[in-house]
Scaffold this active site. Structure first.
Site, PDB file in Angstrom:
ATOM      1  N   CYS A 168      33.215 -52.863 -27.859  1.00 53.37           N
ATOM      2  CA  CYS A 168      31.651 -52.598 -27.870  1.00 53.37           C
ATOM      3  C   CYS A 168      30.732 -53.030 -28.911  1.00 53.37           C
ATOM      4  O   CYS A 168      29.640 -53.409 -28.759  1.00 53.37           O
ATOM      5  CB  CYS A 168      31.538 -51.123 -27.580  1.00 53.37           C
ATOM      6  SG  CYS A 168      32.157 -50.012 -28.922  1.00 53.37           S
ATOM      7  N   LYS A 170      39.950 -39.474 -16.823  1.00 49.42           N
ATOM      8  CA  LYS A 170      40.107 -40.534 -16.026  1.00 49.42           C
ATOM      9  C   LYS A 170      40.173 -41.917 -16.820  1.00 49.42           C
ATOM     10  O   LYS A 170      39.248 -42.407 -17.173  1.00 49.42           O
ATOM     11  CB  LYS A 170      38.861 -40.581 -15.098  1.00 49.42           C
ATOM     12  CG  LYS A 170      38.985 -41.177 -13.658  1.00 49.42           C
ATOM     13  CD  LYS A 170      39.671 -42.473 -13.337  1.00 49.42           C
ATOM     14  CE  LYS A 170      38.489 -43.463 -13.673  1.00 49.42           C
ATOM     15  NZ  LYS A 170      38.836 -44.824 -13.774  1.00 49.42           N
ATOM     16  N   GLU A 211      25.323 -58.541 -22.720  1.00 55.18           N
ATOM     17  CA  GLU A 211      26.599 -58.280 -23.178  1.00 55.18           C
ATOM     18  C   GLU A 211      27.586 -59.032 -22.466  1.00 55.18           C
ATOM     19  O   GLU A 211      27.577 -58.892 -21.172  1.00 55.18           O
ATOM     20  CB  GLU A 211      27.043 -56.921 -22.945  1.00 55.18           C
ATOM     21  CG  GLU A 211      28.206 -56.524 -23.681  1.00 55.18           C
ATOM     22  CD  GLU A 211      28.685 -55.067 -23.420  1.00 55.18           C
ATOM     23  OE1 GLU A 211      28.709 -54.607 -22.453  1.00 55.18           O
ATOM     24  OE2 GLU A 211      29.274 -54.463 -24.416  1.00 55.18           O
ATOM     25  N   GLU A 250      28.709 -43.444 -24.300  1.00 55.94           N
ATOM     26  CA  GLU A 250      28.891 -44.722 -25.171  1.00 55.94           C
ATOM     27  C   GLU A 250      28.927 -45.933 -24.499  1.00 55.94           C
ATOM     28  O   GLU A 250      30.042 -46.323 -23.819  1.00 55.94           O
ATOM     29  CB  GLU A 250      30.312 -44.287 -26.059  1.00 55.94           C
ATOM     30  CG  GLU A 250      30.203 -43.217 -26.897  1.00 55.94           C
ATOM     31  CD  GLU A 250      29.375 -43.053 -27.802  1.00 55.94           C
ATOM     32  OE1 GLU A 250      28.915 -44.053 -28.276  1.00 55.94           O
ATOM     33  OE2 GLU A 250      29.286 -41.831 -28.228  1.00 55.94           O
TER      34      GLU A 250
HETATM   35  P1  NAD Z   1      32.865 -49.936 -16.595  1.00 55.58           P
HETATM   36  O1  NAD Z   1      31.870 -49.065 -16.951  1.00 55.58           O
HETATM   37  O2  NAD Z   1      33.333 -50.783 -15.627  1.00 55.58           O
HETATM   38  O3  NAD Z   1      34.155 -48.508 -16.503  1.00 55.58           O
HETATM   39  C1  NAD Z   1      34.501 -47.578 -17.517  1.00 55.58           C
HETATM   40  C2  NAD Z   1      34.959 -46.498 -16.883  1.00 55.58           C
HETATM   41  O4  NAD Z   1      34.219 -46.104 -16.146  1.00 55.58           O
HETATM   42  C3  NAD Z   1      36.445 -46.767 -16.058  1.00 55.58           C
HETATM   43  O5  NAD Z   1      37.170 -45.750 -16.350  1.00 55.58           O
HETATM   44  C4  NAD Z   1      35.863 -46.800 -14.718  1.00 55.58           C
HETATM   45  O6  NAD Z   1      36.971 -46.431 -13.711  1.00 55.58           O
HETATM   46  C5  NAD Z   1      34.770 -45.792 -14.743  1.00 55.58           C
HETATM   47  N1  NAD Z   1      33.840 -45.905 -13.699  1.00 55.58           N
HETATM   48  C6  NAD Z   1      33.450 -47.141 -13.042  1.00 55.58           C
HETATM   49  N2  NAD Z   1      32.374 -46.840 -12.179  1.00 55.58           N
HETATM   50  C7  NAD Z   1      32.388 -45.497 -12.153  1.00 55.58           C
HETATM   51  C8  NAD Z   1      31.213 -44.610 -11.447  1.00 55.58           C
HETATM   52  N3  NAD Z   1      30.624 -45.079 -10.445  1.00 55.58           N
HETATM   53  N4  NAD Z   1      31.550 -43.450 -11.629  1.00 55.58           N
HETATM   54  C9  NAD Z   1      32.381 -42.817 -12.765  1.00 55.58           C
HETATM   55  N5  NAD Z   1      33.231 -43.809 -13.359  1.00 55.58           N
HETATM   56  C10 NAD Z   1      33.092 -44.830 -13.301  1.00 55.58           C
HETATM   57  O7  NAD Z   1      33.460 -50.376 -18.331  1.00 55.58           O
HETATM   58  P2  NAD Z   1      34.724 -51.257 -18.611  1.00 55.58           P
HETATM   59  O8  NAD Z   1      34.400 -52.596 -17.880  1.00 55.58           O
HETATM   60  O9  NAD Z   1      35.954 -50.608 -18.501  1.00 55.58           O
HETATM   61  O10 NAD Z   1      34.345 -51.336 -20.143  1.00 55.58           O
HETATM   62  C11 NAD Z   1      33.668 -52.307 -20.891  1.00 55.58           C
HETATM   63  C12 NAD Z   1      32.377 -51.613 -21.393  1.00 55.58           C
HETATM   64  O11 NAD Z   1      32.786 -50.335 -22.015  1.00 55.58           O
HETATM   65  C13 NAD Z   1      31.482 -52.603 -22.039  1.00 55.58           C
HETATM   66  O12 NAD Z   1      30.230 -52.642 -21.658  1.00 55.58           O
HETATM   67  C14 NAD Z   1      31.410 -52.056 -23.534  1.00 55.58           C
HETATM   68  O13 NAD Z   1      30.573 -52.100 -24.357  1.00 55.58           O
HETATM   69  C15 NAD Z   1      31.883 -50.379 -23.131  1.00 55.58           C
HETATM   70  N6  NAD Z   1      32.447 -49.609 -24.321  1.00 55.58           N
HETATM   71  C16 NAD Z   1      31.491 -49.099 -25.208  1.00 55.58           C
HETATM   72  C17 NAD Z   1      32.007 -48.524 -26.370  1.00 55.58           C
HETATM   73  C18 NAD Z   1      31.056 -47.601 -27.052  1.00 55.58           C
HETATM   74  O14 NAD Z   1      31.542 -46.806 -27.947  1.00 55.58           O
HETATM   75  N7  NAD Z   1      29.823 -47.632 -27.000  1.00 55.58           N
HETATM   76  C19 NAD Z   1      33.254 -48.335 -26.614  1.00 55.58           C
HETATM   77  C20 NAD Z   1      34.225 -49.342 -25.959  1.00 55.58           C
HETATM   78  C21 NAD Z   1      33.752 -49.754 -24.667  1.00 55.58           C
END
Ligand code: NAD
Length: 499
Positions: A305, A196, A402, A271
């Protein structure tokens, strides 16, 4: 300040054809037409340029069932490891062949400069190549089993088996790379996958689906359902036939995912977010530290991240380093992803731009000083100028939360102990950078930093053989490396009575 927009006439014909096409879900090797759609917005101008399907529980159920069938009854579960390796190499070759189209899609969808997108596409292909080396090397252990009964003979060993159907949920910040960090080890382990992608940047994953089919990966092994997190994402996490959730995203969403997955006791890898410190000591190569600290925060407009969003500098060189990073930021060319001069693109969406701008405004209102001199950009794109702030306190939201944007907080420290304490004073534990020419200092600090990755005299980069992941509220489990693969395997113990 006026900013460039994307010139669509620069796009290759394959990219243009792709964005004009109507996109569905990739399920069981077929394209399922969209029931309803979501607009795909160009972050450089706020205009829709394509559309993706808005999937929900129904599409997720179809995709999970296809993956479940391919795992338990299809050709995937019985495929020889060397054949799995060949298919992964074939997919890597196709990603490399179509690199320009994938990079253009990534740049348009996410806003990142095209050159950075190209690096990410080849990096993702490298991860496929690395993971392709694993299937024939997956093996268990054969300990000697001896019981204290006369005449008894036992033989024991362990098998490493694929966990089953994996639900992979990824963010928008480096979309293709994040998707392949999940897909490659899952397929190498012998799992099947429902991916997804993030609703804000799904195009490169859909282009990848075409390459999966071309590479000859059997139907049902890789399925891709686009849609909102609350709908498609939650349905995937809750689905009883999914054995493991591999999630990358924000800490808040990760907690929700973890709670939902617990109801069916799925395996979970998270992650999550970070607030990573860079420590610059007076004995560092100053020019290298200034450029490195700037790259650590401004790459991909801070939407990484592991972004080094807290910079701690030894007081004797504080001004030189803080001013140096600010001058570096002022000289970065802000522009649309396809603009060849662009070094910094827009943020992903209006919400993220407003959120980041809000942090800057509140910090300035509470007494912070901006060392950067650029005014905020005008126009319809979601741009935020890179901003370096001093006169902030360790407890400020700017230093603790963050932000996921091009905003750097710079604070002084007086000695090594204070630097370590400040670095660890965070609820996150993803990454850290140390800038020092003293080998002994580096080795004293390294074990005391509470995080998953430390880069020394470099802003760091992901490498396929080195695990990535965090501690504390940055999550658990690892992507990449042997540990990344291990997350998709479980152990079966075998005990045989030989006499
Ligand atoms: P997000 O948590 O809003 O969304 C991530 C994914 O989760 C998307 O595909 C979204 O559609 C899905 N999602 C959202 N709500 C959900 C739910 N209730 N149930 C299941 N899936 C759901 O994050 P974002 O804004 O897309 O990405 C930015 C974040 O990702 C930042 O916090 C960043 O630090 C983190 N990130 C972490 C790493 C790592 O390796 N630690 C790498 C890249 C990004």
């Amino acid at each position: 300040m006026t900013i460039s927009t994307n010139d669509y006439s620069r796009l290759g014909s394959a990219t243009r054809a792709f964005i004009e096409r109507s996109h569905g879900h990739f399920i069981d090797g077929q394209w399922l037409a969209a029931g309803s759609s979501l607009a795909v917005i160009d972050p450089a101008n706020g205009q829709a340029f394509s559309a993706i399907a808005a999937g929900g529980a129904g599409e997720i159920d179809a995709a999970v069932r296809a993956a479940h069938h391919a795992f338990h009854h299809g050709s995937w579960s019985t495929l020889a490891p060397l054949a799995r390796e060949a298919l992964l190499i074939g997919l890597a070759e196709r990603v490399e062949r179509d690199a320009e189209r994938l990079a253009e899609l990534e740049s348009l969808d996410n806003g990142m400069p095209l050159d950075f997108a190209r690096i990410n596409v080849f990096g993702a292909a490298g991860v496929l190549r690395y993971m392709a080396g694993w299937p024939s090397r997956i093996c268990g252990e054969t300990p000697e089993v001896r019981m204290p009964f006369p005449g008894s003979q036992f033989f024991g060993y362990t098998r490493r088996e694929a966990v089953g159907v994996v639900g992979a949920i990824v963010p928008w910040n480096v979309p293709l790379m994040m998707a392949i960090w999940k897909l490659a080890p899952a397929l190498a382990a012998g799992c099947t996958v429902v991916l997804k992608p993030a609703e804000d940047a799904s195009l490169s994953a859909l282009a990848l689906a075409e390459l999966v089919a071309q590479a000859g990966i059997p139907p049902g092994v890789v399925n891709i359902v686009t849609g909102l997190g609350r709908e498609a994402g939650e349905a995937l996490v809750k689905h009883p036939l999914v054995a493991k959730i591999s999630f990358t995203g924000s800490t808040a969403t990760g907690k929700r995912v973890n709670q939902l997955a617990t109801e069916t006791l799925k395996k979970v890898t998270l992650e999550l977010g970070g607030k990573s410190p860079s420590l610059v000591f007076a004995d560092a190569n100053r020019a290298g530290a200034i450029t490195g600290a700037a790259n650590a925060i401004f790459t991909n407009s801070g939407q990484i991240c592991v972004a080094g969003s807290r910079l701690y500098v030894e007081r004797s060189c504080f001004e030189e380093v803080a001013e140096g990073v600010a001058r570096h930021a002022d000289n970065l060319h802000l522009g649309a992803g396809l603009d060849p001069a662009s070094q910094l693109g827009p943020l992903i969406n209006a919400r993220q731009r407003d959120l980041v701008q809000g942090y800057i405004d509140r910090a300035l209102a509470s007494g912070a000083t901006a060392l950067t001199r650029r005014s905020q950009p005008e126009g319809d794109g979601y741009f935020v100028a890179p901003t370096v702030l001093v006169d902030v306190a360790q407890g400020d939201p700017l230093v603790q939360e963050e932000i996921f944007g091009p905003v750097l907080a710079v604070l002084p420290f007086d000695d090594q102990e204070e630097a370590i304490a400040l670095a660890n004073d965070s609820r996150y534990g993803l990454a850290a950078c140390i800038w020092s020419e003293s080998l002994s200092r580096v080795h004293q600090i390294l074990p005391r930093l509470k995080c998953g990755k430390v880069s020394v005299n470099t802003a760091g980069f992901p490498y396929p053989a080195l695990p990535e992941g965090g501690t504390r509220q940055s999550g658990f489990g690892r992507d990449l490396g042997r540990e990344g693969l291990e997350g998709y395997l479980e152990t079966k113990t075998v005990l045989i009575q030989a006499s």
